[in-house]
Design a protein around this motif. Structure first.
Motif, PDB file in Angstrom:
ATOM      1  N   PHE A  19       0.838  -1.195   0.000  1.00  0.00           N
ATOM      2  CA  PHE A  19       0.000   0.000   0.000  1.00  0.00           C
ATOM      3  C   PHE A  19       0.886   1.263   0.000  1.00  0.00           C
ATOM      4  N   THR A  20       1.933   1.258   0.808  1.00  0.00           N
ATOM      5  CA  THR A  20       2.842   2.414   0.853  1.00  0.00           C
ATOM      6  C   THR A  20       3.489   2.655  -0.511  1.00  0.00           C
ATOM      7  N   TYR A  21       3.896   1.556  -1.136  1.00  0.00           N
ATOM      8  CA  TYR A  21       4.528   1.680  -2.455  1.00  0.00           C
ATOM      9  C   TYR A  21       3.536   2.240  -3.477  1.00  0.00           C
ATOM     10  N   ALA A  22       2.330   1.685  -3.481  1.00  0.00           N
ATOM     11  CA  ALA A  22       1.313   2.182  -4.418  1.00  0.00           C
ATOM     12  C   ALA A  22       0.981   3.651  -4.122  1.00  0.00           C
ATOM     13  N   LEU A  23       0.923   3.985  -2.844  1.00  0.00           N
ATOM     14  CA  LEU A  23       0.613   5.365  -2.460  1.00  0.00           C
ATOM     15  C   LEU A  23       1.720   6.322  -2.895  1.00  0.00           C
ATOM     16  N   SER A  24       2.975   5.851  -2.831  1.00  0.00           N
ATOM     17  CA  SER A  24       4.086   6.719  -3.257  1.00  0.00           C
ATOM     18  C   SER A  24       4.015   7.007  -4.759  1.00  0.00           C
ATOM     19  N   TYR A  56       7.382 -10.410  -7.747  1.00  0.00           N
ATOM     20  CA  TYR A  56       6.338 -10.428  -8.782  1.00  0.00           C
ATOM     21  C   TYR A  56       5.155  -9.560  -8.373  1.00  0.00           C
ATOM     22  N   VAL A  57       4.739  -9.692  -7.117  1.00  0.00           N
ATOM     23  CA  VAL A  57       3.585  -8.913  -6.642  1.00  0.00           C
ATOM     24  C   VAL A  57       3.927  -7.416  -6.621  1.00  0.00           C
ATOM     25  N   TYR A  58       5.132  -7.090  -6.196  1.00  0.00           N
ATOM     26  CA  TYR A  58       5.536  -5.670  -6.221  1.00  0.00           C
ATOM     27  C   TYR A  58       5.510  -5.122  -7.647  1.00  0.00           C
ATOM     28  N   ALA A  59       5.994  -5.944  -8.573  1.00  0.00           N
ATOM     29  CA  ALA A  59       5.992  -5.501  -9.976  1.00  0.00           C
ATOM     30  C   ALA A  59       4.562  -5.330 -10.495  1.00  0.00           C
ATOM     31  N   CYS A  60       3.679  -6.248 -10.078  1.00  0.00           N
ATOM     32  CA  CYS A  60       2.261  -6.130 -10.489  1.00  0.00           C
ATOM     33  C   CYS A  60       1.651  -4.845  -9.943  1.00  0.00           C
ATOM     34  N   VAL A  61       1.933  -4.569  -8.673  1.00  0.00           N
ATOM     35  CA  VAL A  61       1.393  -3.345  -8.058  1.00  0.00           C
ATOM     36  C   VAL A  61       1.942  -2.116  -8.780  1.00  0.00           C
ATOM     37  N   ARG A  62       3.211  -2.162  -9.114  1.00  0.00           N
ATOM     38  CA  ARG A  62       3.815  -1.020  -9.822  1.00  0.00           C
ATOM     39  C   ARG A  62       3.139  -0.796 -11.182  1.00  0.00           C
ATOM     40  N   ASN A  63       3.009  -1.882 -11.937  1.00  0.00           N
ATOM     41  CA  ASN A  63       2.398  -1.754 -13.272  1.00  0.00           C
ATOM     42  C   ASN A  63       0.967  -1.244 -13.186  1.00  0.00           C
ATOM     43  N   ARG A  64       0.219  -1.816 -12.245  1.00  0.00           N
ATOM     44  CA  ARG A  64      -1.193  -1.407 -12.105  1.00  0.00           C
ATOM     45  C   ARG A  64      -1.279   0.052 -11.643  1.00  0.00           C
ATOM     46  N   THR A 133      15.611  -6.115  -0.883  1.00  0.00           N
ATOM     47  CA  THR A 133      17.044  -6.026  -1.179  1.00  0.00           C
ATOM     48  C   THR A 133      17.222  -5.241  -2.482  1.00  0.00           C
ATOM     49  N   PHE A 134      18.456  -4.805  -2.727  1.00  0.00           N
ATOM     50  CA  PHE A 134      18.711  -4.083  -3.985  1.00  0.00           C
ATOM     51  C   PHE A 134      18.419  -4.966  -5.203  1.00  0.00           C
ATOM     52  N   GLU A 135      18.713  -6.270  -5.050  1.00  0.00           N
ATOM     53  CA  GLU A 135      18.443  -7.192  -6.160  1.00  0.00           C
ATOM     54  C   GLU A 135      16.942  -7.244  -6.460  1.00  0.00           C
ATOM     55  N   SER A 136      16.156  -7.291  -5.397  1.00  0.00           N
ATOM     56  CA  SER A 136      14.702  -7.345  -5.591  1.00  0.00           C
ATOM     57  C   SER A 136      14.185  -6.033  -6.180  1.00  0.00           C
ATOM     58  N   VAL A 137      14.733  -4.927  -5.688  1.00  0.00           N
ATOM     59  CA  VAL A 137      14.316  -3.622  -6.219  1.00  0.00           C
ATOM     60  C   VAL A 137      14.633  -3.556  -7.709  1.00  0.00           C
ATOM     61  N   ALA A 138      15.808  -4.036  -8.075  1.00  0.00           N
ATOM     62  CA  ALA A 138      16.192  -4.025  -9.487  1.00  0.00           C
ATOM     63  C   ALA A 138      15.240  -4.888 -10.305  1.00  0.00           C
ATOM     64  N   SER A 139      14.825  -6.003  -9.711  1.00  0.00           N
ATOM     65  CA  SER A 139      13.902  -6.899 -10.419  1.00  0.00           C
ATOM     66  C   SER A 139      12.521  -6.246 -10.585  1.00  0.00           C
ATOM     67  N   VAL A 140      12.064  -5.568  -9.542  1.00  0.00           N
ATOM     68  CA  VAL A 140      10.747  -4.903  -9.619  1.00  0.00           C
ATOM     69  C   VAL A 140      10.778  -3.795 -10.670  1.00  0.00           C
ATOM     70  N   LEU A 141      11.853  -3.024 -10.654  1.00  0.00           N
ATOM     71  CA  LEU A 141      11.937  -1.878 -11.568  1.00  0.00           C
ATOM     72  C   LEU A 141      12.450  -2.272 -12.953  1.00  0.00           C
ATOM     73  N   LYS A 142      12.867  -3.519 -13.073  1.00  0.00           N
ATOM     74  CA  LYS A 142      13.454  -4.016 -14.334  1.00  0.00           C
ATOM     75  C   LYS A 142      14.608  -3.120 -14.760  1.00  0.00           C
ATOM     76  N   ALA A 143      15.466  -2.839 -13.799  1.00  0.00           N
ATOM     77  CA  ALA A 143      16.636  -1.988 -14.042  1.00  0.00           C
ATOM     78  C   ALA A 143      17.881  -2.739 -13.567  1.00  0.00           C
ATOM     79  N   PRO A 144      19.058  -2.421 -14.123  1.00  0.00           N
ATOM     80  CA  PRO A 144      20.286  -3.076 -13.659  1.00  0.00           C
ATOM     81  C   PRO A 144      20.555  -2.759 -12.185  1.00  0.00           C
ATOM     82  N   LEU A 145      21.208  -3.711 -11.526  1.00  0.00           N
ATOM     83  CA  LEU A 145      21.483  -3.548 -10.096  1.00  0.00           C
ATOM     84  C   LEU A 145      22.314  -2.285  -9.826  1.00  0.00           C
TER      85      LEU A 145
END
Lengths: 169, 157
Positions: A19-24, A56-64, A133-145
């Motif tokens: 929720f915090t991420y979606a709100l941001s 995966y769920v974080y990425a879904c929330v981001r896309n939505r 983690t930074f690895e997970s953040v990179a995966s959610v944002l689909k950006a290099p670490l």
């Protein structure tokens, strides 16, 4: 395939952080809640087979959330009404305050975060408040670490400057 | 202020909590099918007026047909049930034309002149319900022919 039980556990564990991420991203509490709920409803219907469910769920929330924001901006442009922005922080006294932190200081932090670029703010929210983690953040944002880490470092430097303190290297 | 202090500062600020989100996911997924839902869907289905009227007319016609056993329909046809249980439909007096009643011993004009004989009675169960329009057509033709014969007979007299 992800079981409903796994989804339920993830929801209970990550609900507030998602929720915090979606709100941001959206700056609207009701839209953020709708996005989180919508994502989990869709996942219940079509669970898929993700390698890392949390990411995966974080990425879904981001896309939505990005989709919803785009729709909301189109409506705002059409109606020409100024949009109100909800903060990710609670200043209404509903959440417990740390004794060492004053509300004035918290407001300064909020303003400093608002001054960050969207990409930097996203990394800060995911890493600090989402506790990824930074690895997970990179995966959610689909950006290099490396890009994610450098964005985070840049964001901290900007925050330090805005809050009037030196950041040790 | 180092990186750790800054992170601690950020984490120390209370975050806004969701107010409208449920605490947990519902245990059971909503059913995709339910009888009341299906009935409601059917009731709310937009049906063209002509289709609704046609359906009512067909229903009334079918109902009237099955309840008409033993009654005299328009055009002089008589519906009766035979001993073997089959429904017999045959032309009969309409009650409008003048003439002697059955069993009076007086012959009608077409009987005297060898006119058209009434349509042979046949069981509906043998011919089938879908033959009914054809039967009515035959009965109407017979009735028209009967009227014409009577008119011709009067003129000759």
């Amino acid at each position: 395939m992800v079981s409903r039980q796994e989804l339920g556990h993830l929801y209970q564990r990550e609900r507030d952080r998602l929720f915090t991420y979606a709100l941001s991203i959206l700056r609207d509490q009701h839209l953020a809640e709708d996005v989180v709920q919508d994502v989990f409803q869709r996942l219940c219907r079509h669970p898929g087979e993700p390698r890392d469910l949390q990411t995966y769920v974080y990425a879904c929330v981001r896309n939505r959330a990005l989709d919803v924001r785009q729709e909301a901006r189109s409506r705002e442009t059409a109606s020409l009404e100024p949009a109100e922005h909800d903060s990710i922080y609670s200043f209404d006294g509903s959440a417990p305050w740390s004794g060492l932190l004053s509300e004035e200081r918290a407001r300064q932090v909020e303003q400093a975060i608002d001054q960050l670029s969207e990409e930097e703010r996203e990394v800060v929210v995911l890493y600090v408040h989402g506790e990824l983690t930074f690895e997970s953040v990179a995966s959610v944002l689909k950006a290099p670490l490396g890009t994610v880490v450098s964005r985070y470092r840049r964001a901290l430097v900007k925050l330090r400057k805005a809050l009037g303190g030196e950041l040790s290297p | 202020m180092n990186e750790k202090d800054l992170e601690d500062l950020l984490r120390s600020i209370p975050l806004k909590k969701p107010t409208a989100l449920p605490d947990s996911l519902p245990k059971h997924q909503a059913k995709g099918y339910s009888v009341p839902g299906t009935v409601l869907t059917i009731l709310r289905m937009p049906i063209p007026l002509w289709a609704a009227v046609a359906a009512v007319v067909l229903a009334v016609a079918a109902s009237a047909y099955w309840q008409r056993e033993g009654k005299t329909p328009a055009g002089g046809a008589v519906v009766s049930r035979r001993r073997d249980g089959a429904i017999a439909l045959h032309a009969g007096p309409s009650g409008l034309e003048p003439g002697p009643k059955e069993g009076s011993g007086v012959k009608t004009a077409e009987e005297r002149q060898g006119g058209p004989t009434p349509a042979p009675a046949a069981g509906l169960e043998q011919e089938g319900f879908w033959k009914l329009p054809e039967r009515y057509e035959r009965m109407l033709l017979a009735a028209v022919e009967s009227q014409r014969s009577q008119v011709l007979g009067r003129r000759r007299r």
